[in-house]
Design a protein around this motif. Sequence first.
Motif, PDB file in Angstrom:
ATOM      1  N   HIS A  61       0.841  -1.203   0.000  1.00  0.00           N
ATOM      2  CA  HIS A  61       0.000   0.000   0.000  1.00  0.00           C
ATOM      3  C   HIS A  61       0.877   1.254   0.000  1.00  0.00           C
ATOM      4  N   CYS A  62       1.921   1.260   0.801  1.00  0.00           N
ATOM      5  CA  CYS A  62       2.820   2.421   0.875  1.00  0.00           C
ATOM      6  C   CYS A  62       3.598   2.600  -0.432  1.00  0.00           C
ATOM      7  N   ALA A  63       4.107   1.490  -0.994  1.00  0.00           N
ATOM      8  CA  ALA A  63       4.849   1.568  -2.252  1.00  0.00           C
ATOM      9  C   ALA A  63       3.946   2.030  -3.386  1.00  0.00           C
ATOM     10  N   ASP A  64       2.696   1.595  -3.351  1.00  0.00           N
ATOM     11  CA  ASP A  64       1.704   2.005  -4.350  1.00  0.00           C
ATOM     12  C   ASP A  64       1.499   3.518  -4.322  1.00  0.00           C
ATOM     13  N   GLN A  65       1.394   4.072  -3.132  1.00  0.00           N
ATOM     14  CA  GLN A  65       1.202   5.511  -2.992  1.00  0.00           C
ATOM     15  C   GLN A  65       2.444   6.281  -3.448  1.00  0.00           C
ATOM     16  N   ALA A  66       3.626   5.738  -3.143  1.00  0.00           N
ATOM     17  CA  ALA A  66       4.867   6.382  -3.575  1.00  0.00           C
ATOM     18  C   ALA A  66       4.989   6.359  -5.100  1.00  0.00           C
ATOM     19  N   LEU A  67       4.589   5.258  -5.724  1.00  0.00           N
ATOM     20  CA  LEU A  67       4.608   5.164  -7.186  1.00  0.00           C
ATOM     21  C   LEU A  67       3.653   6.173  -7.796  1.00  0.00           C
ATOM     22  N   SER A  68       2.478   6.343  -7.181  1.00  0.00           N
ATOM     23  CA  SER A  68       1.510   7.322  -7.666  1.00  0.00           C
ATOM     24  C   SER A  68       2.124   8.715  -7.672  1.00  0.00           C
ATOM     25  N   MET A  69       2.861   9.032  -6.621  1.00  0.00           N
ATOM     26  CA  MET A  69       3.516  10.332  -6.536  1.00  0.00           C
ATOM     27  C   MET A  69       4.563  10.492  -7.639  1.00  0.00           C
ATOM     28  N   ALA A  70       5.343   9.433  -7.881  1.00  0.00           N
ATOM     29  CA  ALA A  70       6.362   9.479  -8.926  1.00  0.00           C
ATOM     30  C   ALA A  70       5.736   9.720 -10.296  1.00  0.00           C
TER      31      ALA A  70
END
Length: 544
Positions: free
Chosen positions: A283-292
């Motif tokens: 979930h955290c990595a998904d949100q970070a990817l969205s930001m990228a």
Amino acid sequence: MSNEQLSVLEKKIERYGTILETTGDIIFDYHIDEDRMLFDEARLEKGQYVHYTLAVDRYTEALHLGNLVHPDDIEETIRLINGLTVQAIVIRVTRPDETDGRYHWTLVRAATVQNSEGRVTETVGIMRDIDDQKRREDRLVEESRCDQLTGLYDQKWTRIKIGEALEANNEMDKGILMLIDIDGFRAVNENLGHIFGDAVLVETAEKLTAHAAPGDVIGRIGGDEFLVYSPGVAENQIAGRVARIRRIFDHTFEGKSQAYRISCSLGVAACPKDGTTFETLFHCADQALSMAKMEGRDRWCRYDEKMSGMSYLNGHATNIDTAIFQKSGISAENRVLINIFEILADSKDFTSSMLLILGMIGRFIGVERVCIFEQEQEGKELVNQYSWYSGTAVRPKTERVGEEAHAYYKTFFDENGLYALGSVDNFPARERAFFRERGICSGLYKTLVENGRFLGCIGLSGSRNNRVWSESEKEFVSLVAKIISVNLYKAKLQTENAYESQVARAIVDSQSIKSHVIDPKTHELLFVSASLKAERPNARVGSL
């Protein structure tokens, strides 16, 4: 027992012994009170069987101190030889005639022997080497868990293997989860061909595997999405590890008319800081990817609490925390709109830019499918001209909406040309089945209109049932539809004008008319007929 009965028994024992010799099995006899194990193996040498025996005193102690049995199988072995468990187990043992210490998968069958008082005093049985069979089975199981194209773990087993790795870690063990999406892959796939695109994915998977560190778990979880878990990566090592991963994805491919570059956007979550379970870290990595992605792609982002609510793969725009854009003062929705404007302004290929934009919209809103159905120049049918599907979406068998179906669905749109479908359960059985076969349970649809001309419809649909579409989502899709309508209208006009110009040129050339067109302001030559050009070869479009 009579002498005759004894003779029969001896013959049976001899016969059974002969049979056992030919099987290659090892016979064992364990004396419980003495803790003494006897092994007997028959090997065929020079045409006859030779028996090799081995006696091990204080066998239980030898199991713990030596490498006779794999450490994970010791307790089960002790229970078996003491008659405390089932009569057959599969364990890993070493062979006394081998010096490499390799463990062999072995099937052990046992039976207990009781004394006159009914107490178990002895366990006898056979040991059969099934190493080749077991490894063959394990290989087949492993292959069934892998993505058929790349050989990496598929979505299900990536999740399981990373979960197992996290459970095996101590509470304070460090590691990182990297969620990776290839930038520019769709353009490569569409323009250079799907076979070429598959080759890119295979090569990428091979490089990821070649650069993997011990203990890494690598999987392909979507079309062009990968997941990598690397244990033992400390906070100060994250940037270096990510840099090595990103270099794998940075490549340029030459097409006939232009070059296509791929890179990657990457989201990182760290264990134990951001979580200790697969669900939390993903979930955290998904949100970070969205930001990228929102920051322009070809970059990586480390998860931060301020990203709470964002999602690249499964999130929803209604939960976006606007604080993440506090520094720039731009809302998440506006950031996506700006990216859409930038893509349309920079791209010379309208189709490629539309595919990229639809993917961005789908991931931002959190749906599995985004399509643009465009009205044909003649008639009232709609054709699916541009579409994006996530890795879980079901691609439709038909790409066309007939005139009758179009007229039926038009009745659902409101006066603003918007239709919010919360659940297909509200449809009649036939329509409900039609949508569910395509993995559609809810959707948001907006007509595309420019200068009073109906161009088609944009549709966002997903597998989430009973979805309540928020006003902000409706407003966002309406703004996106307006941007697409303007550019779609412009593209249509260019196509139509080019066609009309081609027709006019063909008419002029067919009549052998010597004509030309000059810009009254610049005096540049805008058009030269074929007949005039044949007479004056130096007359070229653009010359004075």
